[in-house]
Design an enzyme around this catalytic site. Structure first.
Site, mmCIF file in Angstrom:
data_model
loop_
_atom_site.group_PDB
_atom_site.id
_atom_site.type_symbol
_atom_site.label_atom_id
_atom_site.label_comp_id
_atom_site.label_asym_id
_atom_site.label_seq_id
_atom_site.Cartn_x
_atom_site.Cartn_y
_atom_site.Cartn_z
ATOM 1 C CG ASP A 142 45.903 41.553 44.332
ATOM 2 O OD1 ASP A 142 46.653 40.937 45.097
ATOM 3 O OD2 ASP A 142 45.056 41.008 43.605
ATOM 4 C CD GLU A 158 50.536 39.985 44.539
ATOM 5 O OE1 GLU A 158 50.475 38.962 45.253
ATOM 6 O OE2 GLU A 158 49.621 40.319 43.766
#
Length: 530
Positions: free
Chosen positions: A230, A274
């Site tokens: 993330d 990401e």
């Protein structure tokens, strides 16, 4: 990344691409251990095994055969190769991106033993499992943070960016995405780029870096196949460091340290990033990650092409031109990067919602991203045509089984009329059936799964065409973005090859005459070549 505010998605005019396997210009070889179609699961919404209304790990185990039953003779599973689990660690929030314990499982979802069984059952079916790893920040309720802010002598003090209010070189009044990046607590400030409930870690601390490598090692040794990371570019976020420091270089150095350490633990682990940034910045991380998500292809990218009936960039062969432009950007940093095309995910408007519920357009969009290079990612429920838009809870509604595994933690506000799995299996020509067919088509053809991409120029900006080539197998893929039928000169597709049989077509076969091909409206067609 879950944020308290929505992000305004801006259509970028450059699309990064890296082919599945090893790319060098337009050359491709295969890394079969990483190739495949992936499926993103929000555990809370997926499948409830104990009737408490919340999805859980045992529910996923019970539904693994829906994803892949490991039997090539059947056609009632999706046939995916891997699953990405959104955060499964303990957290005070419904979404889980604010973690309070990096070494355990959210009790809402089950136990470590349950998770171990999931890994075993998935691997029996040749399904790889990667888990969301949130390394940029923790929850403000994490014991590390509560001790750090209450005891300046704590060993955990260095884990976070906690600065005295008179520290020089910092902009404590900096605003990011409409909120303060620095938050006052006593006589100090702490940095939290997403919101004050998610304090950022301090990656200038070697103790913290060692801890995060320890966390990842712990899960790899339990048997996970890798991680979805993330917020990759935010390890050193805007305003987190004094103005004269190089944010990007320090962030990249950390990811290199992280990857080097984990390759020693499990050399073939899969690292997905990401990186919600413009292509040039995304490309910088290509040497640190096997894959990163191609955000430019989602949203206004492929979905915009289909909805507004025009090629990417509103020019002939625009999509392929944009893809080709980005080979050079990626190849500056890596020659073995894998692209990750997708239509929507847990942070963006669902694909069917963007397309106003149009099933024909949804099938066309699916055909496009499932025939491009890379490892496509399906967001759970996308194959059912689930809808949803901001705020985030409406994008993450319960998966619709139509049986006792249905989760009820949130009402189906956006999907009251959506067809369940059971209903779609009873009907013909459903979206679920289409996903099963297109995934099998991809899995059974090396050219689609692992081949290079070569664009074919056509006269019409309503037509997108390209070759997929792997060794002696060549396919020609054609998409008509227009609602009406279009005639094109057969020679436009026969630049280097003579067209052979139609391997796949939807919604119907093209009409092929001596010198012309009549493409039905909103169609996708795949030709073999002679």
């Amino acid at each position: 990344m879950n944020k308290k505010i929505g992000i305004v998605f801006v259509l970028l005019l450059t699309i990064p691409l890296a082919l599945s396997g090893c790319t060098k210009g337009n050359k491709t070889t295969v890394n079969n251990s990483l190739n495949g179609v992936w499926y993103e699961i929000f555990v809370r919404s997926f499948a409830d095994s104990n009737n408490d209304g919340i999805g859980d790990i045992n529910g996923i185990i019970d539904k693994l055969d829906y994803l892949n039953d490991n039997d090539p003779s059947t056609d009632d599973d999706l046939g995916i190769n891997g699953i990405w689990l959104m955060p499964i660690n303990p957290s005070p929030s419904y979404h889980g991106y604010d973690i309070t314990d990096y070494y355990d499982i959210n009790p809402d979802y089950g136990t470590l033993d349950d998770f171990q069984r999931l890994l075993e059952e998935a691997h029996k079916r040749n399904i790889k499992v990667i888990m969301d790893l949130v390394l940029n920040h923790s929850s403000s309720q994490h014991p590390w943070f509560t001790e750090a802010v209450n005891d300046e002598n704590s060993d955990y003090r260095s884990y976070y960016d906690i600065m005295p209010e008179d520290a020089e070189g910092y902009k404590f009044d900096m605003q990011i995405w409409g909120h303060n990046a620095w938050n006052k607590i006593g006589n100090n400030y702490y940095y939290a780029i997403f919101w004050d409930g998610m304090p950022d870690f301090n990656y200038n601390s070697q103790a913290l870096r060692d801890e995060m490598i320890k966390v990842a090692t712990y899960w790899l040794e339990k048997g996970v196949d890798g991680f979805r990371i993330d917020a990759v570019p935010h390890i050193f976020g805007l305003g987190e460091l004094p103005e004269n420091e190089d944010y990007d270089s320090k962030t990249k150095d950390w990811w290199q340290e992280f990857d080097t350490a984990l390759r020693k633990v499990k050399p073939d682990y899969y690292l997905v990033g990401e990186i919600w940034e413009a292509n040039e910045k995304r490309a910088v991380y290509a040497s640190n990650f096997d894959t990163s998500f191609n955000f430019d292809l989602s949203g206004e990218g492929i979905l915009g092409m289909v909805k507004f009936e025009r090629d990417f960039g509103r020019r002939n062969n625009g999509l392929i031109q944009e893809l080709d432009m980005n080979y050079s950007a990626i190849n500056k940093y890596s020659d073995n990067f894998i692209d990750a095309p997708f239509l929507s995910n847990h942070d963006t408007q669902r694909a069917m919602d963007f397309l106003d519920g149009d099933l024909t357009n949804m099938k066309l969009a699916t055909s496009i991203y499932m025939t491009l290079p890379g490892n496509p990612f399906i967001y759970y429920g996308e194959e059912l045509g689930m809808k949803g838009n901001k705020p985030d809870e409406y994008i993450r509604e319960p998966f619709i089984w139509g049986d006792s595994y249905q989760t009820t933690w949130k009402p189906l506000d956006s999907n009251k009329d959506a067809l369940s799995v059971i209903k779609q299996e009873e009907e013909k020509d459903t979206l679920l059936d289409y996903y099963r067919k297109i995934i099998r088509l991809r899995q059974n053809n090396n050219a689609l799964m692992s081949g290079e991409l070569v664009g074919i120029e056509t006269i019409s900006s309503k037509v997108v065409a390209y070759e997929r080539k792997y060794e002696d197998e060549t396919l020609i893929v054609v998409h008509n973005l227009y609602s009406n039928k279009i005639k094109i000169d057969k020679k436009e597709l026969e630049k280097d090859y003579e067209l052979g049989e139609v391997l796949f077509s939807n919604p119907q076969q093209p009409l092929i005459e001596d010198n012309t091909i009549e493409l039905p409206g909103k169609c996708s067609i795949i030709f073999k070549v002679k």
